[in-house]
Enzyme design. Structure first.
Site, PDB file in Angstrom:
ATOM      1  N   CYS A   2       1.490  -0.682   0.055  1.00 41.07           N
ATOM      2  CA  CYS A   2      -0.720   0.213   0.088  1.00 41.07           C
ATOM      3  C   CYS A   2       0.865   1.150  -0.333  1.00 41.07           C
ATOM      4  O   CYS A   2       1.769   1.153   0.728  1.00 41.07           O
ATOM      5  CB  CYS A   2      -0.566  -0.070   0.725  1.00 41.07           C
ATOM      6  N   ARG A  27       3.377  -0.277  -4.740  1.00 42.94           N
ATOM      7  CA  ARG A  27       3.582  -1.103  -3.892  1.00 42.94           C
ATOM      8  C   ARG A  27       2.265  -1.784  -3.452  1.00 42.94           C
ATOM      9  O   ARG A  27       1.869  -1.985  -2.882  1.00 42.94           O
ATOM     10  CB  ARG A  27       3.452   0.410  -2.598  1.00 42.94           C
ATOM     11  N   TRP A  74      -2.755  -2.930  -1.092  1.00 41.07           N
ATOM     12  CA  TRP A  74      -1.922  -3.753  -1.379  1.00 41.07           C
ATOM     13  C   TRP A  74      -3.032  -5.276  -0.096  1.00 41.07           C
ATOM     14  O   TRP A  74      -3.198  -4.627   0.326  1.00 41.07           O
ATOM     15  CB  TRP A  74      -0.525  -4.731  -1.638  1.00 41.07           C
ATOM     16  N   ASN A  98      -1.435   2.036   5.485  1.00 40.00           N
ATOM     17  CA  ASN A  98      -0.513   0.853   5.710  1.00 40.00           C
ATOM     18  C   ASN A  98      -0.055  -0.076   6.294  1.00 40.00           C
ATOM     19  O   ASN A  98       0.264   0.654   7.220  1.00 40.00           O
ATOM     20  CB  ASN A  98       0.712   1.749   4.078  1.00 40.00           C
ATOM     21  N   GLY A  99      -0.262  -1.000   5.956  1.00 39.32           N
ATOM     22  CA  GLY A  99      -0.173  -1.703   7.563  1.00 39.32           C
ATOM     23  C   GLY A  99      -1.108  -2.818   7.574  1.00 39.32           C
ATOM     24  O   GLY A  99      -1.580  -2.978   6.620  1.00 39.32           O
ATOM     25  N   GLU A 480      16.094 -18.827  -8.310  1.00 46.32           N
ATOM     26  CA  GLU A 480      16.197 -16.987  -8.447  1.00 46.32           C
ATOM     27  C   GLU A 480      15.088 -17.421  -9.164  1.00 46.32           C
ATOM     28  O   GLU A 480      14.012 -16.675  -9.998  1.00 46.32           O
ATOM     29  CB  GLU A 480      16.822 -16.277  -8.038  1.00 46.32           C
ATOM     30  N   LYS A 484      11.586 -16.654 -10.578  1.00 41.94           N
ATOM     31  CA  LYS A 484      11.012 -14.951 -11.449  1.00 41.94           C
ATOM     32  C   LYS A 484       9.911 -15.498 -12.341  1.00 41.94           C
ATOM     33  O   LYS A 484       8.786 -15.290 -12.553  1.00 41.94           O
ATOM     34  CB  LYS A 484      12.763 -14.569 -12.203  1.00 41.94           C
ATOM     35  N   GLU A 487       6.467 -15.643 -10.665  1.00 39.97           N
ATOM     36  CA  GLU A 487       5.908 -14.592 -10.034  1.00 39.97           C
ATOM     37  C   GLU A 487       5.278 -13.923 -11.043  1.00 39.97           C
ATOM     38  O   GLU A 487       4.397 -13.230 -11.001  1.00 39.97           O
ATOM     39  CB  GLU A 487       6.963 -13.541  -9.268  1.00 39.97           C
ATOM     40  N   HIS A 503      16.741 -37.045  -5.790  1.00 36.42           N
ATOM     41  CA  HIS A 503      16.389 -37.623  -4.059  1.00 36.42           C
ATOM     42  C   HIS A 503      14.753 -37.167  -4.230  1.00 36.42           C
ATOM     43  O   HIS A 503      14.529 -37.226  -2.934  1.00 36.42           O
ATOM     44  CB  HIS A 503      17.345 -36.917  -2.871  1.00 36.42           C
ATOM     45  N   LYS A 603       5.482  -4.341  -3.837  1.00 37.46           N
ATOM     46  CA  LYS A 603       7.035  -4.358  -4.133  1.00 37.46           C
ATOM     47  C   LYS A 603       8.017  -3.659  -3.036  1.00 37.46           C
ATOM     48  O   LYS A 603       8.771  -4.693  -2.192  1.00 37.46           O
ATOM     49  CB  LYS A 603       7.597  -3.257  -4.852  1.00 37.46           C
TER      50      LYS A 603
END
Ligand code: F6R
Length: 608
Positions: A2, A27, A74, A98-99, A480, A484, A487, A503, A603
């Site tokens: 947010c 955000r 968000w 925000n939060g 990574e 990538k 997402e 395994h 983000k």
């Protein structure tokens, strides 16, 4: 998560609020909204989805107020609908948040008992009602906010606008960032310097627990106990950065292509290139020779950067490194050695779990070194020393250039520690520095492989699952790569240490399974070849990201090869990140996905 903004201006503010929200959309982009006072009375415009929907709403139905607040969301509590969009309002005020308000259920029940009617599913709405309740009891806006704040548990940055108060805005911060900006006869509130960059470069960051009263003439700060406090003004660099895509279709493409430049800039900051040694741009507040252990904590991509650094620090500095994801570390009550160093890695410098881990380690007497991209961030400010990545603002939600800049800084630190501990001599240091200096050029070479990589996108886009494999520093890069891809393309992908294949995950291999093997021709290449053979024998399609030598020695029928320039393997992960990112990018673009703002993501993760 947010973004919030507030403007007290001399002309209508809705346009400025939307402009600031555009810079905060990274955000969160589930909904957006603005409230202003029109002739003294609260008016709101809100819309589900991205900011452009709010812009359209404002064209249909403009706002003219000289004071206003805005929000880009968000979603945490409640679906991303217009009704749940901020600002939330009562008959007395509007608020953006925000939060997370953790005790919102208890507060909501209490307030319903007092006759308040709730219109949304959000936690934020309790903030509007609890301050309203205080005002109904006879308190003015400032006193009401001061009375309500101690009742809120969780993490928040808040901005309040009050009906009938054309020259008053209140902001508050606990665990989520908030800054006051100073303009010419105008005052601002914003989640970060970037939001306010077009309007001002002079900011004051609220400290945790602070609240601030803004009028057109200035700001009065108060600490958690309500005492007036003075907080320093700072000049920021944010306005120097233009937030545009240049000639690229997406921010992510621009940021991938910028990497040779920003990695070069970052390395130049940490290296004395002509002397062939590391030259840290700060004094270390501890002696690396006396360290007994390093603990690295971070989230997501930053965690994978830390995982690569573990290999370097252990090898060059002969220092044991423990690494954990911050959301686990913060709660596991880890015993910490008295001579320990914690390295926290964070692009935003605001990630809630990483910040909490930093605070825990500080209490345990650790030295705290942060590797951060935002110099004014909470993590940078709370560390004993902040090692900056000079990536510039990263707007694409999927981290790319911040990752390679984090790796560059961590590589320099590992070499500096090695030298300080006597584990590397000057010649060895020079050899490593020369390898680092070569990286920007190698990354530029890697970018030239883009047409070939783009060509692989259609076939990769057909997969439902993809496996990434690597050994050594290529193993975290495999993790990574999988992150990538999932997402931004929403294809399920997993990264594994190549040696782990047999395994368990080998059971997944069949003709439909692409397996991306990241492997320069290094000391463990022969072992990786065996893993590729195991995949090929079961019909899996191996895509090798490796150099010419690796291609020659692979000794299996490869589905495809991305041939990287030949380089020393030590820091190859930095250059090999480029094809890994491009592969995810082009696959997602081919599939028509929103690569800069993938679904459900944001983000800056300021909630747990
Ligand atoms: C993935 C990504 C995230 C972040 C993570 C930590 O592309 O960007 O996994 O790396 O949320 O964020 P920072 O680095 O801001 O602490």
């Amino acid at each position: 998560m947010c973004g919030i903004v507030g403007v007290i201006g001399r002309e209508p503010v809705a346009g400025k609020i939307v402009e600031a929200l555009k810079r905060l959309e990274y955000r969160g982009y589930d909904s957006a909204g603005v409230a202003t006072l029109e002739n003294g009375h609260m008016e709101r415009r809100r819309a589900a989805g991205k900011l452009r929907n709010l812009e359209a709403r404002l064209v249909e139905s403009p706002l003219h107020g000289l004071i206003g607040i805005g929000h880009t969301r968000w979603a945490t509590h409640g679906k991303p609908t217009e009704n749940n969009a901020h600002p939330h309002a009562s008959d007395k005020l509007a608020v953006v948040h925000n939060g997370i308000i953790e005790n919102f259920r208890e507060l909501r029940e209490e307030l319903i008992g007092k006759g308040h009617v709730f219109a949304t599913e959000t936690d934020t709405e309790v903030v509007a009602h609890i301050v309203t309740e205080e005002m109904r009891g006879g308190l003015g806006p400032k006193e009401a906010v001061a009375a309500a704040l101690p009742r809120l548990k969780g993490a928040f940055a808040l901005a309040f606008l009050f009906d009938g108060e054309e020259n008053l805005m209140i902001g508050a911060r606990l665990g989520a960032p908030l800054a006051v900006g100073y303009g010419d006869g105008e005052m601002y509130l914003g989640s970060d310097a970037l939001a306010l960059a077009p309007f001002t470069d002079t900011l004051t960051y609220l400290e945790d627990g602070d609240w601030v009263v803004l009028t057109r003439d200035g700001a009065q700060f108060h600490d958690m106990a309500g005492r007036p406090v003075v907080r320093a003004r700072q000049r920021t660099q944010a306005s120097a950065f233009l937030i545009d895509k240049g000639n690229h279709r997406h921010f992510m493409a621009k940021e991938i292509h910028e990497q040779p430049e920003v990695v070069g800039r970052t390395l130049a900051h940490y290296l004395d290139m002509s002397a062939g040694r590391v030259n840290l741009p700060f004094d270390l507040p501890f002696d690396p020779a006396k360290l007994s252990r390093v603990t690295i904590v971070a989230c997501g991509t930053a965690y994978y950067a830390g995982l690569v650094a573990k290999y370097w620090i252990e090898r060059f500095a002969r220092l044991p490194v423990e690494i954990d994801v911050a959301s686990e570390f913060r709660y596991r009550e880890a015993p910490m050695d008295p001579h320990g160093l914690m390295i926290v890695v964070s692009q935003s410098g605001e990630t809630a779990d990483t910040l909490a881990s930093l605070r825990y380690a500080k209490e345990q007497g650790q030295h705290i070194l942060s590797v951060v991209n935002v110099p004014t961030s909470t993590i940078a400010r709370e560390s004993h020393v902040a090692a900056l990545t000079l990536a510039g603002p990263e707007i694409g939600v999927a981290s790319t250039k911040a990752f390679t800049c984090q790796l560059s800084v961590l590589a320099c630190l590992a070499v500096a520690f090695g030298r300080a501990r006597g584990a590397l001599d000057a010649q060895a240091e020079k050899g490593l520095v020369d390898e680092l200096i070569a990286l920007p050029g190698l990354m530029a070479e890697a970018i030239k492989r883009e047409p070939k990589i783009e060509h692989l996108a259609p076939s990769l886009s057909k997969a439902t699952d993809v496996l990434y494999l690597g050994r050594g520093t290529s193993y975290p890069l495999a993790l990574e790569g999988a992150l990538k891809l999932k997402e931004i393309s929403y294809i399920h992908a997993e990264g594994y240490a190549a040696g782990e294949l047999k395994h368990g995950p080998i059971a997944l291999i069949d003709e439909s399974m692409p397996v991306i093997v990241i492997s320069p021709y290094d000391a463990v290449f022969e072992k990786t070849v065996s893993n590729m053979q195991e995949v090929a024998a079961r019909g899996g399609k191996v895509i090798l990201i490796g150099d010419e030598h690796a291609e020659r020695e692979a000794s299996i029928d490869l589905h495809a090869v991305i041939v990287m320039p030949t380089m020393a393997p030590t820091f190859a992960a930095i250059a090999y990140a480029v094809p890994v990112q491009l592969l995810a990018y082009h696959t997602a673009v081919f599939m028509g996905k929103d690569v800069d703002q993938p679904r459900n993501l944001a983000k800056s993760v300021t909630v747990e």
